[in-house]
Write a protein that holds these residues in place. Sequence first.
Motif, short mmCIF file in Angstrom:
data_model
loop_
_atom_site.label_atom_id
_atom_site.label_comp_id
_atom_site.label_asym_id
_atom_site.label_seq_id
_atom_site.Cartn_x
_atom_site.Cartn_y
_atom_site.Cartn_z
N THR A 564 -4.84 8.84 6.60
CA THR A 564 -4.47 9.69 5.46
C THR A 564 -3.08 9.34 4.95
O THR A 564 -2.85 9.25 3.74
N LEU A 565 -2.13 9.15 5.88
CA LEU A 565 -0.78 8.77 5.48
C LEU A 565 -0.78 7.42 4.77
O LEU A 565 -0.07 7.23 3.76
N LEU A 566 -1.56 6.47 5.26
CA LEU A 566 -1.61 5.15 4.64
C LEU A 566 -2.17 5.23 3.22
O LEU A 566 -1.67 4.58 2.29
N VAL A 567 -3.21 6.05 3.04
CA VAL A 567 -3.79 6.22 1.70
C VAL A 567 -2.81 6.95 0.79
O VAL A 567 -2.57 6.55 -0.35
N ASN A 568 -2.22 8.02 1.29
CA ASN A 568 -1.32 8.84 0.47
C ASN A 568 -0.06 8.08 0.05
O ASN A 568 0.36 8.14 -1.12
N GLU A 569 0.54 7.40 1.02
CA GLU A 569 1.86 6.83 0.77
C GLU A 569 1.82 5.42 0.19
O GLU A 569 2.76 5.00 -0.49
N LEU A 570 0.75 4.67 0.46
CA LEU A 570 0.68 3.29 -0.01
C LEU A 570 -0.39 3.09 -1.07
O LEU A 570 -0.58 1.96 -1.55
N ASP A 571 -1.09 4.17 -1.44
CA ASP A 571 -2.21 4.06 -2.38
C ASP A 571 -3.22 3.01 -1.91
O ASP A 571 -3.82 2.30 -2.72
N ALA A 572 -3.38 2.91 -0.60
CA ALA A 572 -4.35 1.96 -0.06
C ALA A 572 -5.76 2.41 -0.40
O ALA A 572 -6.06 3.62 -0.45
N ALA A 573 -6.63 1.46 -0.65
CA ALA A 573 -8.02 1.77 -0.99
C ALA A 573 -8.71 2.41 0.21
O ALA A 573 -8.80 1.78 1.27
N PRO A 574 -9.20 3.64 0.08
CA PRO A 574 -9.80 4.32 1.23
C PRO A 574 -10.96 3.56 1.86
O PRO A 574 -11.12 3.58 3.09
N ASP A 575 -11.78 2.88 1.03
CA ASP A 575 -12.94 2.19 1.59
C ASP A 575 -12.55 0.94 2.39
O ASP A 575 -13.37 0.36 3.10
#
Length: 609
Positions: A564-575
């Motif tokens: 969740t932190l990686l997605v939130n903070e880096l806008d990493a693609a969840p898939d």
Amino acid sequence: MSRIDAVNDFVVKFANVNGSGSASANELFAKAILRMGVPVSPRNIFPSNIQGLPTWYEVRVSQDGWLGRRGGIDMMVAMNPQTWAQDVAEVEPGGYLFYDSTRPLPESEFRKDIHVIGMPVTAICNATYEDARQRQLFKNIMVLGALSQLMEMDPTVIEALFAEQYRGKERLLDSNVRALHAGREFARDHLGEPPMGLKVKARHGLIGERIFMEGNAAAALGCVYGGATVCAWYPITPSSSVAEAFQKYCSKLRTDAADGTARYAIVQAEDEIASIGIITGAGWNGARAFTATSGPGVSLMTEFLGLAYFAEIPLTLINVQRGGPSTGMPTRTQQADLLACAYASHGDTKHVLLLPQDPKECFDHAAAALDLADRLQTPVFVMTDLDIGMNQRLCDPLEWDDARRYDRGKVLTAEQLEAGREFARYKDVDGDGIPWRTLPGTHPSKGAYFTRGTTRDPRALYSEKGPDYIYNVERLLKKFATAATLVPPPVLTPAARKTSLGVIYFGSTAPAMDEALEALAAAGIALDGLRLRAFPFPAAVREFIEAHAHVFVVEQNRDAQMRTLLVNELDAAPDKLIRILHFDGTPITARFITEAITRQVHVLATQAF
């Protein structure tokens, strides 16, 4: 029937009752193997009460040096009738079950695919000792003696450990040695045929200069070396021993040799709210201060955390994570406080988290946290957990450079103020989001400001104007970006060949992950590994994710909080980020990681077609 034959590569698990005195004997077993030069990794699994409930002690013996949990039990020492069925079920086929055969058990209580070793320990102790407590304590030592005989361990190593433990108490030393040899003699005369397949052979050069210690003690020592002079805490499992160790080390290292004056303050507060209030005041006043707590304590501390974040007061928190939510599993381990700590308090807040993997990094990160808190003028968390904090672990020696100087950050001196240096407490003058501060009493008439938890302008004057608020919170965000350049960088473990798959992991997951990476590579699955050591994420984390088609994120919680932190903070693609989650409260195993990632790789391969 097949049997497990292994030299210096097996797992033994002791099943006991809490309060029975078994812990010290089990620890002697692990330390004796370590003294023979063979790496061990013990883990104590204990209940959240004083006595009476089941407790387990698992010892991984690994000549190859693996320190994470492997998964599977090669030998169960089943001394607790309450958990008999569960304990017997855990043994690997071909493995061994050692039990107290004083009370005969029907054949249906045993498995046909494991080797059973029965020793009438209670009967022997009852015939040897009259005192009830002696019977209980020496029963554990006799079991230790029997195991040492069956595994061909050197008894003089155990005797040397007794001598260290009972120095000056020769009566206790002699009685323990006698109990040890009574167990060895019984095993030699009655249990030697057929011989057991698990053996310990002395090795030299495998341990090197490494030390054996708990993460909580290492974190406490890191706080001492890092310059902490104030600790305020409220007892909570599994963090209490951090403050206790800090007191022990301070009494030796922070006490004036001439007059015995304590150069430190340790306060056991009435609750967690009071403890963080104390260190907030100490940090505002210029002292390096910390508290040690766990998840429920952090929940109570969030209002003060918001104040320290917004008023920009340095303080350090050692969070030894346990199972949650609420009271959860007080004596089990998880990595489940990440979101609670990263965004602690209401409103838009972001906190720095450091993620040590072992006692060595607990020491390093605790000292670094105190520097970062001063440099960034903000709360900094050291996110350890019960597995690291309360279990002894082999690690590299703790090191300290005596030439190192504490980083106090941007603190204006009386001379600078007298010379006319501009002072605006919350103004960004250097472009890094970090303002200059003064300490109370620096100058008789200059450098004063009002510390408030409400909105203000750059000169610390109360303001509810929108532009002043926006300036301040955006400056705090800029400061957080600066933090990403100052925190410990991630550690890359590249695969032996080029691969489109990566894995991200952190903290106490690392020992098992290191072993899993090798096992996966042997099975033809190449993974680049990235061990995170801090939040906010340095640029290398984004680059790692972008360089791979899929990245597994391995963590010990239910909700994939690091992902969740990686997605939130880096806008990493969840898939792109694939969850690998373990959260039953026991430390993650190499087998679990290997099997979970292998399944996911097969799914990805199917999708590709």
